[in-house]
Design a protein around this motif. Structure first.
Motif, PDB file in Angstrom:
ATOM      1  N   THR A 365      -0.042   6.960   2.629  1.00 20.83           N
ATOM      2  CA  THR A 365       0.877   7.316   3.093  1.00 20.83           C
ATOM      3  C   THR A 365      -0.164   7.678   4.028  1.00 20.83           C
ATOM      4  O   THR A 365      -0.756   8.218   5.170  1.00 20.83           O
ATOM      5  N   LEU A 366      -1.703   7.872   3.199  1.00 20.88           N
ATOM      6  CA  LEU A 366      -3.255   7.566   3.735  1.00 20.88           C
ATOM      7  C   LEU A 366      -3.041   6.789   5.233  1.00 20.88           C
ATOM      8  O   LEU A 366      -3.971   6.903   6.226  1.00 20.88           O
ATOM      9  N   ILE A 367      -3.296   5.346   5.320  1.00 23.00           N
ATOM     10  CA  ILE A 367      -3.249   4.564   6.416  1.00 23.00           C
ATOM     11  C   ILE A 367      -2.384   5.207   7.505  1.00 23.00           C
ATOM     12  O   ILE A 367      -2.847   5.331   8.102  1.00 23.00           O
ATOM     13  N   ASN A 368      -0.992   4.937   6.937  1.00 22.67           N
ATOM     14  CA  ASN A 368      -0.484   5.733   8.250  1.00 22.67           C
ATOM     15  C   ASN A 368      -0.365   7.178   8.828  1.00 22.67           C
ATOM     16  O   ASN A 368      -0.424   6.901  10.289  1.00 22.67           O
ATOM     17  N   GLY A 369      -0.869   8.009   8.043  1.00 24.06           N
ATOM     18  CA  GLY A 369      -1.669   8.805   8.446  1.00 24.06           C
ATOM     19  C   GLY A 369      -2.713   8.735   9.369  1.00 24.06           C
ATOM     20  O   GLY A 369      -2.996   9.452  10.136  1.00 24.06           O
ATOM     21  N   ILE A 370      -3.953   7.883   8.654  1.00 27.41           N
ATOM     22  CA  ILE A 370      -4.332   7.982  10.071  1.00 27.41           C
ATOM     23  C   ILE A 370      -4.707   6.723  10.863  1.00 27.41           C
ATOM     24  O   ILE A 370      -5.043   6.691  12.912  1.00 27.41           O
ATOM     25  N   THR A 371      -3.717   5.910  11.326  1.00 29.47           N
ATOM     26  CA  THR A 371      -3.227   5.218  12.155  1.00 29.47           C
ATOM     27  C   THR A 371      -2.178   6.537  13.045  1.00 29.47           C
ATOM     28  O   THR A 371      -2.688   6.144  14.152  1.00 29.47           O
ATOM     29  N   ALA A 372      -1.617   7.303  12.920  1.00 28.74           N
ATOM     30  CA  ALA A 372      -1.077   8.041  13.569  1.00 28.74           C
ATOM     31  C   ALA A 372      -2.362   9.152  14.099  1.00 28.74           C
ATOM     32  O   ALA A 372      -1.629   9.585  15.551  1.00 28.74           O
TER      33      ALA A 372
END
Length: 795
Positions: A365-372
């Motif tokens: 969730t953290l990685i996808n959130g930063i990516t978005a």
């Protein structure tokens, strides 16, 4: 002499095994491992001496350019100033020449006082402080055994590190996350302390002892907490480094992670306990009792032995060492399976460490959130193209191979280095997650509108040095130097452009121009046709430099800067001098004028290249009495570091010697002269320690100039008696033989490419005429005796 797959370059040395706090989330005392109970409180003299010896031998055997040692505990300050001084001095003395020591201490800060800070300033020890946020957040876990708060003492410690005298020691803050703490309040409390860096750490947990997940805080509370901090960090312009966030940005763009808890890079860290036993990383103490143990100790085992331990190897196996679920995950190259300890499941046939992280969902969730939030941002067109360095003509390569390099040839090297600096700056900015976009945008705009201003600033030697540090994961300076480069270009362009630049340590630095004393914070620099204005954080406005970069103009059109203000000038292997007082500046001016005249007379084949390629000299601190100190930084073309020697002839020799390293470094950036996979160590005739092939190459090339220098002086003394003449003959006899032997050792290594063999032929041709010069028998005998004495000493 072959390398092991991955030598250790980071060492945690436990100097005290007890603590003056009773933090309930401590992995040393509150988790599964209980080995601390049987260990000595303080590291002993025998353990320390043997540990220093082991680290020094490991660094020498694997030709490490530097090692990082963190003094830890327990609470390391409990060891006291005398013990800490002994540790630092023992480690520094044990490292081989050319291996830098990055020494740090990690403390809860309770005992930190002015005496400790003065000691750390004298020893060059960086200080990291554990602090979980504001008082409410910190007191949730970090208390004394009687329940008292530690927060006031920690704030006093941080305040001490922020004083101008000690600010350079402040390495950053370490914050363990508790999702019941307000993430915004924690972030604001830490940001107010103006740290250079903050590490936000997930609390250690396993599948057997999972992290708390309070009701009502969502499915992935740790990701939500970190993303809230990330958003405020971004909105504030990334005013300090955060390894977790920057590692996500970097790995998404194909670069390395900066922390073991993310990415697939192998671990190169080992822990030494107070009893002399080697352990794996401390986080394993949370898995099961004895989990970090290796069974090795400092007296019976080398660090190579430890590196072959199955547990160490398992943490170095990258993608292949992850659970099958992780290997097929779309974010695995950023997540890396999470921290190794967090994968442990021992109950009910849980597979040990062959599991995803207990924080798996939070990490995704953290990685996808930063990516978005960041999204793909293309590089500006002018720096997105691959670098095509200015090629050297065959005749220019042959000229360089003989040790020389005229103005046109060295200019060609300079053009290729400027192209490389541009590419490295773009890569460093991109790997950082493209922070400070306004500074990058201004540089890109000025590159089209005022290219000469940008070229001048990017040709500054330490611009590339900063990019190299960033790409290597050293984020201590953040993106501030990038803003400084943009500001300096704006001042030189004089179009009225403005950019915000962080002020640290009381100085605003403008590369190629100088620095201004300002209060810490952020200053806005505006370049104007008639100069510049700087609006400081306190509202004051400045229009002049307090300490301009000083340049010395010499005969024949050589102008060289005495670079004593750039904070990145510490890129050399030796300590740099502080700002030169006016009297010392005059001494340097006189010495350089004499040395330049001597170079033109004694080394005319080298002087012209120095004139166009050596743009700066960084004054270094003097070495021990009778020892000359000089250095060339591999990632800083156009500068050498020198401690002003006693005589102008020695200065001339040091200038020529070090600029040889600068030239060859630029050649090696352009061309493959040897097999980069050759990890054999080679003995140089003039050194007691074996060197990697590039080290032998560099030394041999530098001594072409040394040989010619002493040969020219010997010819000038032809037939004349006296001490100076005898010394010149001895040095000439010694160095021509050493250099000739080294050329043959290079050529016979079996690792030179076709171009490398051609280069070696050029070096052989350069030294051959000097071998034919007849010398008195006394000089040859003295040189032979000197070589024998050096060989007996280990050469």
């Amino acid at each position: 002499m072959k390398r092991i797959p991955l030598p250790f370059s980071q060492f945690v040395v436990k100097v005290h095994s007890r603590c003056d706090l009773a933090c309930d989330h401590c992995y040393v005392y509150e988790h599964a491992d209980t080995s601390w109970r049987t260990r000595p409180k303080v590291i002993g003299d025998e353990v320390l001496a043997k540990a220093a010896e082991r680290i020094g031998a490991h660094a020498a055997a694997h030709r490490l350019p530097g090692v990082r040692v963190v003094l830890h505990g327990g609470e390391p300050l409990l060891a006291g100033p005398d013990r800490l001084r002994g540790v630092a001095e023992a480690l520094r003395a044990a490292l081989p020449p050319g291996c830098a020591l990055d020494l740090r201490i990690h403390t809860n800060g309770v005992l930190l006082n002015r005496e400790f800070c003065s000691l750390f300033a004298a020893l060059g020890v960086g200080v990291g402080i554990s602090l979980d946020g504001d008082r409410a957040a910190n007191d949730r876990h970090r208390r004394f055994a009687d329940g008292r708060s530690s927060h006031p003492q920690v704030l006093r410690a941080v305040a001490l590190l922020r004083e101008p005298e000690f600010q350079h020691l402040f390495a950053g803050l370490l914050c363990t996350i508790d999702v019941e703490n307000d993430p915004v309040a924690v972030y604001r409390a830490l940001a107010e302390l103006q740290p250079p860096a903050v590490d936000f750490l997930l609390p250690h947990a396993t599948w057997d002892d999972p992290p708390k997940r309070p009701a009502g805080r969502g499915e992935h509370p740790y990701a939500d907490w970190l993303l809230a901090v990330h958003d405020h960090w971004e909105a504030d312009g990334r005013r300090f480094a955060v390894r977790t966030f920057e590692s996500v940005h970097r790995t998404l763009r194909g670069f390395t992670s900066l922390t073991e808890s993310l990415g697939l890079e192998p671990s190169d860290l080992v822990v030494l306990e107070t009893d002399g036993t080697f352990e794996q990383v401390d986080s394993l103490k949370t898995a099961f009792d004895g989990a970090p143990a290796t069974g090795f100790d400092v007296f019976a085992h080398s660090l190579d032995d430890v590196a072959r331990h199955p547990g160490i190897v398992a943490r170095q196996s990258g993608l292949a060492g992850l659970a099958a679920t992780c290997r097929g995950c779309p974010v695995v190259r950023t997540c890396g399976g999470g921290l190794y300890a967090h994968r442990y499941r021992g109950h009910d046939g849980g597979g040990g460490f062959d599991n995803p992280s207990v924080y798996c969902g939070d990490l995704m969730t953290l990685i996808n959130g930063i990516t978005a939030r960041s999204g793909p941002v293309p590089l500006p067109a002018q720096v997105a193209a691959p670098v095509v360095p200015a090629a050297l003509a065959p005749a220019q390569l042959d000229e360089l191979a003989r040790g020389y390099g005229g103005a046109d040839t060295v200019r060609a090297l300079g053009r290729s280095q400027l192209a490389l600096t541009r590419a490295m700056l773009a890569a460093a900015w991109d790997a950082s997650g493209q922070g400070r976009p306004e500074a990058w945008a201004l540089l890109s705009e000025l590159d089209a509108a005022a290219p000469a201003a940008v070229d001048t600033v990017l040709a500054h030697p330490y611009a590339r040095a900063w990019a190299a540090r960033q790409l290597a994961g050293d984020l201590g300076t953040g993106l501030g130097p990038l803003a400084g480069l943009a500001a300096a270009a704006a001042v030189r362009a004089g179009r009225g452009d403005a950019v915000a630049v962080p002020v640290r340590g009381g100085w605003l630095h403008l590369p190629t121009l100088g620095r201004i004393a300002l209060p810490d914070g952020e200053a806005v620099v505006t370049g104007r046709a008639d100069g510049f204005t700087v609006r400081a954080a306190d509202g004051s406005v400045r229009t002049a430099l307090d300490e301009p970069l000083r340049r010395i103009r010499l005969a024949g059109g050589w102008t060289v800067a005495l670079e004593d203000v750039d904070p990145l000038r510490d890129s050399h292997d030796h300590a740099v001098a502080e700002r030169l007082p006016d009297g010392e500046l005059l001494h340097w001016t006189g010495a350089l004028r004499e040395a330049w005249e001597l170079l033109g007379h004694d080394l005319p084949g080298y002087a012209d290249g120095i004139r166009v390629g050596l743009t700066a000299i960084t004054p270094l601190r003097p070495g021990p009495a009778g020892r000359d100190v000089s250095s060339a930084a591999r990632q800083a073309f156009g500068v050498v570091g020198i401690a002003r020697p006693a005589t102008a002839p020695t200065l001339a020799l040091l200038l020529a010697h070090e600029f040889q390293h600068v030239k060859l470094g630029a050649v090696l950036d352009l061309l493959d002269l040897y097999d980069r996979n050759d990890d054999t160590l080679y003995l140089a005739p003039w050194r007691p320690d074996p060197r990697p092939l590039e080290g032998l190459f560099q030394g041999t090339y530098a001594h072409l100039a040394v040989t010619e220098y002493w040969g020219t002086r010997t010819l000038a003394y032809d037939g004349l008696p006296g001490e100076a003449a005898d010394r010149a003959r001895l040095q000439f006899a010694l160095w021509r033989q050493y250099t000739a032997e080294a050329v043959e050792r290079l050529a016979g290594s079996g690792s030179l490419t076709a171009l490398g063999l051609r280069f070696a032929d050029g070096m052989r041709a350069a030294v051959a005429p000097w071998l034919a010069v007849a010398l008195p028998d006394a000089a040859e005998r003295a040189a032979r005796l000197a070589r024998e004495e050096r060989a007996m000493a280990g050469g």
